[in-house]
Design a protein around this motif. Structure first.
Motif, PDB file in Angstrom:
ATOM      1  N   HIS A   1      -2.698  -1.271   6.320  1.00 56.96           N
ATOM      2  CA  HIS A   1      -3.421  -1.748   4.999  1.00 56.96           C
ATOM      3  C   HIS A   1      -2.726  -2.708   4.378  1.00 56.96           C
ATOM      4  O   HIS A   1      -3.457  -3.672   3.774  1.00 56.96           O
TER       5      HIS A   1
ATOM      6  N   ASP B   1       1.044  -1.252  -0.065  1.00 54.02           N
ATOM      7  CA  ASP B   1      -0.087   0.079   0.159  1.00 54.02           C
ATOM      8  C   ASP B   1       0.843   1.255  -0.158  1.00 54.02           C
ATOM      9  O   ASP B   1       2.160   1.359   0.435  1.00 54.02           O
TER      10      ASP B   1
ATOM     11  N   HIS C   1       0.510   5.535   0.750  1.00 53.06           N
ATOM     12  CA  HIS C   1      -0.351   6.832   0.981  1.00 53.06           C
ATOM     13  C   HIS C   1       0.599   8.045   0.880  1.00 53.06           C
ATOM     14  O   HIS C   1       1.738   8.022   1.160  1.00 53.06           O
TER      15      HIS C   1
HETATM   16 MG    MG Z   1      -4.542   2.279   2.041  1.00 52.09          MG
END
Ligand code: MG
Length: 388
Positions: A271, A237, A239
């Motif tokens: 995540h 993931d 961000h």
């Molecule tokens: Mg995420």
């Protein structure tokens, strides 16, 4: 051309299972995340030589049954009777119109049948009317009265007989038409009573029957020994940084000159981890379980996602062996927060810190992490999956 008569399986699950204690009838209780009854149903439904599968159930259990079979392709169930004999007879009788060539009758409390055993039974029926699996007794056998040995029995010709028991359908159908007051322990006994020769082939030691509460634990041992698989799964993931004064990584609040942007609390590490875990239990991905267009997940701590996922992991009978996560960013410096993050994960997931490895790396100034635009995290999880 003569149409081949189908091969069918009848699974007896009509008992109320009072012997394993209170609560759900045993056939609907979970064994390593999967209801006991479903273990054998899956094997039967997936077998190439079996055309139809039907279950005998207790009338009170219809909803439990529907929940357990879910996506499996089965004929409509039939209700059992007061005794095993009646349940079997109801089930066999219900196949009359379909007119199968072969019927395998199985006890739903025996989860560990194998495709190979089913093959052997069917193959042996080409020249026989009735074939059952059995295991020869090797222990010394004693006849006991009030705790005192009365007699030692020679075990050399004694076998423990299991299910599935396989029959030429017409033969077992006729056998069950004969009136009987005896309480037969199995279908082979009914066949034998009506003069059918019943042959025994080698069964499986692991083909145990769940009868008393301790049997669930014995069954778990069989699963660990014979049915466990290692899954190595991955999650990733990213961000992006935005305004803020901290980031959250593995549920730990880390003071920082910027924040991470996201619908939830943007915990990029959790995540990636949740995605890996969901892969391991064949349960889709994080977007399916916590859609970012749903208001209820807004600003939600990602620890909640992890706790929810851990519940799924346990319901699926899986265990986590090891977690290895790599944080890809220039800042914050992962090593400074490593222990806090390991402690937090250990607590949420209920696993030892020794099984959690966290490390940071940079991309040498290259790419978006090199330019300090965000954080990427890669999670690799090794899981032991029992549920198949
Ligand atoms: Mg995420």
């Amino acid at each position: 051309m003569i149409k081949k008569r189908p091969t069918v399986a009848l699974v007896l699950a009509g008992g109320q299972g009072t012997r394993v204690g209170v609560g759900l009838p045993k056939q609907y209780r979970k064994l390593a995340g999967k209801p006991l009854l479903r273990w054998s149903l899956e094997t039967l439904c997936q077998h190439q030589k079996i055309d139809y599968v039907k279950v005998v159930i207790h009338p009170d259990d219809e909803q439990l049954y529907r929940d357990v079979i879910a996506d499996l392709e089965l004929l409509e169930p039939v209700y059992g009777g007061q005794t095993r004999y009646e349940s079997s007879r109801n089930g066999i009788h219900s196949f009359k119109e379909l007119s199968p060539g072969i019927i395998l009758i199985h006890d739903g409390a025996r989860p560990f049948i194998t495709p190979k055993l089913l093959d052997q039974l069917i193959l042996n029926l080409t020249s026989r009317m009735a074939v059952v699996p059995g295991v020869q007794i090797v222990d010394a056998i004693k006849k006991i009265d009030k705790g005192l040995v009365e007699q030692t029995v020679d075990p050399s010709n004694l076998w423990r007989v299991q299910t599935p028991q396989a029959f030429q359908f017409d033969a077992i159908f006729s056998a069950y038409q004969l009136p009987s007051k005896l309480n037969f322990r199995d279908d082979a006994a009914v066949a034998q009573q009506s003069g059918i020769g019943v042959y025994v082939i080698d069964g499986l030691e692991e083909n145990i029957k769940i009868t008393v509460p301790g049997d669930f634990e014995n069954a778990l041992k069989v699963i660990v020994e014979k049915r466990s698989h290692i899954h190595v799964v991955n999650g990733f993931d990213v961000h992006k940084f935005g305004l803020g004064d901290h980031v959250k990584l593995c549920g730990v609040k880390i003071p920082f000159s910027r924040g991470l942007l996201g619908h939830s609390d943007a915990d990029v590490a959790l995540h990636a981890l949740v995605d890996a875990l969901l892969s391991g239990i064949d349960s889709g991905d994080i977007g399916q379980h916590f859609p970012s267009n749903e208001e209820r997940w807004r600003d939600r701590p990602s620890e909640d996602f992890l706790s929810y996922t851990m519940k799924l992991v346990s319901e699926n009978g899986a265990k986590i062996n090891h977690i290895d996560m790599t944080f890809i960013c220039n800042e914050p410096r992962i090593s400074e927060f490593r222990e806090a993050m390991r402690n937090k994960l250990s607590k949420i997931m209920g696993i030892s810190k020794k099984r959690i490895s966290l490390k940071g790396t940079t991309t040498d100034g290259l790419g978006f992490t090199g330019r300090g635009e965000g954080i990427a995290v890669q999670a690799t999880v090794t899981m032991i999956v029992y549920n198949e």
